[in-house]
Design a protein around this motif. Structure first.
Motif, PDB file in Angstrom:
ATOM      1  N   MET A 175       0.829  -1.206   0.000  1.00 11.22           N
ATOM      2  CA  MET A 175       0.000   0.000   0.000  1.00 11.22           C
ATOM      3  C   MET A 175       0.861   1.252   0.000  1.00 11.22           C
ATOM      4  O   MET A 175       0.565   2.236  -0.691  1.00 11.22           O
ATOM      5  CB  MET A 175      -0.926  -0.008   1.216  1.00 11.22           C
ATOM      6  N   GLN A 176       1.939   1.214   0.783  1.00 12.66           N
ATOM      7  CA  GLN A 176       2.851   2.367   0.780  1.00 12.66           C
ATOM      8  C   GLN A 176       3.499   2.547  -0.589  1.00 12.66           C
ATOM      9  O   GLN A 176       3.623   3.667  -1.098  1.00 12.66           O
ATOM     10  CB  GLN A 176       3.942   2.185   1.837  1.00 12.66           C
ATOM     11  N   PHE A 177       3.898   1.444  -1.183  1.00 12.40           N
ATOM     12  CA  PHE A 177       4.523   1.517  -2.502  1.00 12.40           C
ATOM     13  C   PHE A 177       3.529   2.052  -3.543  1.00 12.40           C
ATOM     14  O   PHE A 177       3.876   2.886  -4.384  1.00 12.40           O
ATOM     15  CB  PHE A 177       5.023   0.130  -2.905  1.00 12.40           C
ATOM     16  N   MET A 178       2.295   1.571  -3.456  1.00 11.42           N
ATOM     17  CA  MET A 178       1.289   1.979  -4.422  1.00 11.42           C
ATOM     18  C   MET A 178       0.918   3.452  -4.273  1.00 11.42           C
ATOM     19  O   MET A 178       0.758   4.160  -5.280  1.00 11.42           O
ATOM     20  CB  MET A 178       0.026   1.116  -4.276  1.00 11.42           C
ATOM     21  N   TYR A 179       0.812   3.954  -3.052  1.00 10.44           N
ATOM     22  CA  TYR A 179       0.343   5.321  -2.861  1.00 10.44           C
ATOM     23  C   TYR A 179       1.470   6.346  -2.853  1.00 10.44           C
ATOM     24  O   TYR A 179       1.262   7.489  -3.271  1.00 10.44           O
ATOM     25  CB  TYR A 179      -0.452   5.428  -1.557  1.00 10.44           C
ATOM     26  N   LEU A 180       2.644   5.944  -2.383  1.00 10.86           N
ATOM     27  CA  LEU A 180       3.738   6.898  -2.277  1.00 10.86           C
ATOM     28  C   LEU A 180       4.675   6.853  -3.491  1.00 10.86           C
ATOM     29  O   LEU A 180       4.989   7.887  -4.081  1.00 10.86           O
ATOM     30  CB  LEU A 180       4.538   6.645  -0.999  1.00 10.86           C
ATOM     31  N   TRP A 181       5.113   5.656  -3.866  1.00  5.38           N
ATOM     32  CA  TRP A 181       6.155   5.552  -4.879  1.00  5.38           C
ATOM     33  C   TRP A 181       5.638   5.523  -6.318  1.00  5.38           C
ATOM     34  O   TRP A 181       6.201   6.173  -7.198  1.00  5.38           O
ATOM     35  CB  TRP A 181       7.015   4.295  -4.617  1.00  5.38           C
ATOM     36  N   LEU A 182       4.588   4.759  -6.568  1.00  4.96           N
ATOM     37  CA  LEU A 182       4.118   4.647  -7.952  1.00  4.96           C
ATOM     38  C   LEU A 182       3.641   5.983  -8.541  1.00  4.96           C
ATOM     39  O   LEU A 182       3.975   6.295  -9.689  1.00  4.96           O
ATOM     40  CB  LEU A 182       3.017   3.593  -8.055  1.00  4.96           C
ATOM     41  N   PRO A 183       2.905   6.803  -7.778  1.00  6.39           N
ATOM     42  CA  PRO A 183       2.560   8.121  -8.335  1.00  6.39           C
ATOM     43  C   PRO A 183       3.792   8.949  -8.690  1.00  6.39           C
ATOM     44  O   PRO A 183       3.801   9.651  -9.703  1.00  6.39           O
ATOM     45  CB  PRO A 183       1.742   8.772  -7.223  1.00  6.39           C
ATOM     46  N   LEU A 184       4.827   8.872  -7.841  1.00  3.79           N
ATOM     47  CA  LEU A 184       6.066   9.583  -8.141  1.00  3.79           C
ATOM     48  C   LEU A 184       6.701   9.048  -9.430  1.00  3.79           C
ATOM     49  O   LEU A 184       7.143   9.828 -10.284  1.00  3.79           O
ATOM     50  CB  LEU A 184       7.042   9.448  -6.972  1.00  3.79           C
ATOM     51  N   ILE A 185       6.739   7.722  -9.556  1.00  2.23           N
ATOM     52  CA  ILE A 185       7.326   7.113 -10.754  1.00  2.23           C
ATOM     53  C   ILE A 185       6.542   7.517 -12.006  1.00  2.23           C
ATOM     54  O   ILE A 185       7.127   7.887 -13.044  1.00  2.23           O
ATOM     55  CB  ILE A 185       7.356   5.578 -10.615  1.00  2.23           C
ATOM     56  N   PHE A 186       5.215   7.493 -11.920  1.00  2.00           N
ATOM     57  CA  PHE A 186       4.394   7.872 -13.068  1.00  2.00           C
ATOM     58  C   PHE A 186       4.587   9.353 -13.419  1.00  2.00           C
ATOM     59  O   PHE A 186       4.624   9.716 -14.610  1.00  2.00           O
ATOM     60  CB  PHE A 186       2.923   7.574 -12.792  1.00  2.00           C
ATOM     61  N   ASP A 187       4.708  10.206 -12.412  1.00  2.00           N
ATOM     62  CA  ASP A 187       4.946  11.628 -12.670  1.00  2.00           C
ATOM     63  C   ASP A 187       6.288  11.856 -13.361  1.00  2.00           C
ATOM     64  O   ASP A 187       6.417  12.713 -14.241  1.00  2.00           O
ATOM     65  CB  ASP A 187       4.873  12.422 -11.362  1.00  2.00           C
ATOM     66  N   VAL A 188       7.294  11.097 -12.955  1.00  2.27           N
ATOM     67  CA  VAL A 188       8.610  11.216 -13.599  1.00  2.27           C
ATOM     68  C   VAL A 188       8.506  10.813 -15.073  1.00  2.27           C
ATOM     69  O   VAL A 188       9.057  11.485 -15.956  1.00  2.27           O
ATOM     70  CB  VAL A 188       9.656  10.350 -12.866  1.00  2.27           C
ATOM     71  N   LEU A 189       7.790   9.726 -15.345  1.00  2.36           N
ATOM     72  CA  LEU A 189       7.626   9.273 -16.727  1.00  2.36           C
ATOM     73  C   LEU A 189       6.825  10.287 -17.557  1.00  2.36           C
ATOM     74  O   LEU A 189       7.168  10.555 -18.719  1.00  2.36           O
ATOM     75  CB  LEU A 189       6.929   7.910 -16.756  1.00  2.36           C
ATOM     76  N   ILE A 190       5.794  10.861 -16.955  1.00  2.00           N
ATOM     77  CA  ILE A 190       5.010  11.888 -17.661  1.00  2.00           C
ATOM     78  C   ILE A 190       5.877  13.116 -17.932  1.00  2.00           C
ATOM     79  O   ILE A 190       5.820  13.707 -19.017  1.00  2.00           O
ATOM     80  CB  ILE A 190       3.760  12.271 -16.838  1.00  2.00           C
ATOM     81  N   MET A 191       6.679  13.504 -16.945  1.00  2.00           N
ATOM     82  CA  MET A 191       7.572  14.643 -17.129  1.00  2.00           C
ATOM     83  C   MET A 191       8.532  14.392 -18.288  1.00  2.00           C
ATOM     84  O   MET A 191       8.785  15.290 -19.111  1.00  2.00           O
ATOM     85  CB  MET A 191       8.358  14.907 -15.840  1.00  2.00           C
ATOM     86  N   PHE A 192       9.056  13.178 -18.385  1.00  2.00           N
ATOM     87  CA  PHE A 192       9.957  12.842 -19.486  1.00  2.00           C
ATOM     88  C   PHE A 192       9.223  12.927 -20.829  1.00  2.00           C
ATOM     89  O   PHE A 192       9.765  13.455 -21.813  1.00  2.00           O
ATOM     90  CB  PHE A 192      10.532  11.444 -19.287  1.00  2.00           C
ATOM     91  N   ALA A 193       7.982  12.402 -20.866  1.00  4.39           N
ATOM     92  CA  ALA A 193       7.200  12.461 -22.108  1.00  4.39           C
ATOM     93  C   ALA A 193       6.928  13.906 -22.503  1.00  4.39           C
ATOM     94  O   ALA A 193       7.049  14.281 -23.680  1.00  4.39           O
ATOM     95  CB  ALA A 193       5.895  11.692 -21.937  1.00  4.39           C
ATOM     96  N   LEU A 194       6.586  14.738 -21.523  1.00  7.82           N
ATOM     97  CA  LEU A 194       6.302  16.142 -21.819  1.00  7.82           C
ATOM     98  C   LEU A 194       7.552  16.885 -22.276  1.00  7.82           C
ATOM     99  O   LEU A 194       7.470  17.839 -23.056  1.00  7.82           O
ATOM    100  CB  LEU A 194       5.703  16.829 -20.587  1.00  7.82           C
ATOM    101  N   SER A 195       8.707  16.445 -21.790  1.00 12.22           N
ATOM    102  CA  SER A 195       9.948  17.093 -22.214  1.00 12.22           C
ATOM    103  C   SER A 195      10.238  16.850 -23.691  1.00 12.22           C
ATOM    104  O   SER A 195      10.978  17.606 -24.317  1.00 12.22           O
ATOM    105  CB  SER A 195      11.121  16.584 -21.367  1.00 12.22           C
ATOM    106  N   ARG A 196       9.657  15.790 -24.237  1.00 12.78           N
ATOM    107  CA  ARG A 196       9.837  15.475 -25.657  1.00 12.78           C
ATOM    108  C   ARG A 196       8.642  15.937 -26.502  1.00 12.78           C
ATOM    109  O   ARG A 196       8.678  15.819 -27.721  1.00 12.78           O
ATOM    110  CB  ARG A 196       9.989  13.956 -25.839  1.00 12.78           C
ATOM    111  N   MET A 197       7.617  16.478 -25.867  1.00 13.78           N
ATOM    112  CA  MET A 197       6.371  16.789 -26.561  1.00 13.78           C
ATOM    113  C   MET A 197       6.314  18.257 -26.969  1.00 13.78           C
ATOM    114  O   MET A 197       5.314  18.942 -26.716  1.00 13.78           O
ATOM    115  CB  MET A 197       5.176  16.433 -25.674  1.00 13.78           C
TER     116      MET A 197
END
Length: 395
Positions: A255-277
């Protein structure tokens, strides 16, 4: 969304708080959604195609089939980035929605889920208000979206730190900071899709605005379905059992991994996508290249036009010179002919005068000789008849 997130937990508790209560609440929400959407659909009058296309010029080249539309979409790298971003956003939302498990079993207060919902939605609303102004100030959406998600990544990273610290107020504050950074993308994503569609037109010569908007929701559906499934799989894998009074440490860690870490990981990936967009910059370059090509074509046409004009002027000048020479030649011939006519007339007149002088001389000599004859009058009359006959014959 804000209202649903705020009241759902309490509503479920009033309905019994168990799995059946969740199903009941879901059915109620579904019925409300069906009624509202049905009213909306029945309230819209669909215009006939003839009226929609009135005054418009149809372009046969813009017609395309499903296969061609699919090919046009996958050739657009920015469309693929947007779809990927949508999938990541839905996965992010699924993990945030799974926060109810984190609030219930880790923080021991499921009512915090509604408060965290406010911490997410209020900053989003504020960001949406200022997004148009910021787009104008930063001269485009690319910088705003990228900087916004940099802020979101920082906010989610701080949520992780605050979560391990056990500070709920800090978690809520940094959650609000992350949501504030996510706001601009939420506000201008449709405009980015429009720019993405324009990119297809500039590169492929086809307008697929409607198809682009429709197919972009594919990311929402895929992400939503995968996100919901992943939440269940991860909880089941961790050993979570909803009917138990307590959960194993593996489930709490998950639960900690799902609520704390995964949103951070997804935000990092979105940030990378936006940097190329940076589709806006790509469109500007394509338009500049097209304008340069058009100018080169225009210059080539003008040069060719000047060349043809010069050739036409040269040919006209030659023709004028030929005509002038012909006119001069004709005028010279006319003068020569007139001179010949004058010469002929003068010669005839001189011959005529010479013959008259000769006849007058002969007549005078004959007249003088006639005076010496026995009958001068008859002789003169005879001579006169002879002269008249000669003059008439000459005439």
């Amino acid at each position: 969304s804000l209202l649903i997130q705020a009241i759902t937990v309490g509503f479920v508790d009033k309905c019994g708080g168990d799995a059946a209560a969740w199903r009941t609440v879901a059915i109620i929400y579904a019925i409300i959604g069906l009624i509202v959407n049905t009213i909306s659909a029945l309230s819209v009058k669909e215009l006939p195609e003839e009226e929609l296309n009135e005054g418009e010029v149809k372009n046969e080249d813009e017609k395309y089939g499903m296969v061609q539309a699919f090919k046009l979409l996958i050739k657009n790298k920015y469309y693929m980035m947007i779809c990927g971003t949508y999938i990541l956003q839905q996965l992010y939302s699924a993990m945030i929605g799974a926060g109810i498990y984190y609030m219930t079993w880790v923080l021991k207060n499921k009512n915090l889920f509604g408060q965290f919902a406010w911490a997410v939605n209020i900053p989003l609303i504020i960001a949406l208000i200022f997004t148009p102004t910021l787009v104008g100030k930063w001269k485009g959406m690319y910088k705003l979206n990228l900087r916004g998600y940099i802020l979101a990544v920082i906010g989610r990273a701080l949520v992780v730190v605050a979560g391990y610290m056990g500070s709920v107020p800090l978690m809520m504050a940094f959650t609000a900071l992350a949501a504030l950074g996510q706001g601009p993308w939420q506000g201008d994503m449709n405009a980015v899709i429009a720019s993405c569609s324009e990119y297809t037109y500039l590169t492929q010569g086809k307008r697929i605005d409607g198809t682009m908007y429709s197919c972009t929701s594919l990311g929402v559906k895929i992400g939503g379905g995968i996100g919901t499934a992943v939440v269940g799989w991860m909880l089941e894998f961790s050993g979570y059992v909803g009917t138990n009074a307590t959960q194993p440490q593996s489930a709490l860690d998950m639960m900690q991994f799902m609520y704390l870490w995964l949103p951070l990981i997804f935000d990092v990936l979105i940030m990378f996508a936006l940097s190329r967009m940076n589709v806006e910059d790509a469109n500007k370059k394509l338009k500049a290249e097209k304008e340069a090509r058009d100018q080169e074509i225009q210059k080539a046409l003008e040069k060719e036009g000047d060349k043809l004009k010069a050739e036409a002027e040269t040919a006209a000048a030659k023709q004028i010179e030929i005509t002038r020479r012909d006119n001069e030649s004709m005028a010279q011939q006319i003068k020569e002919l007139e001179a010949k006519i004058d010469n002929v007339s003068n010669e005839s007149l001189m011959l005529f005068k010479l013959k008259v002088d000769q006849l007058q001389k002969i007549y005078q000599e004959c007249q003088e000789a006639a005076t010496e004859t026995p009958d001068p009058d008859k002789t003169k009359a005879a001579l006169l008849q002879i002269v008249e006959a000669l003059v008439g014959r000459e005439a």
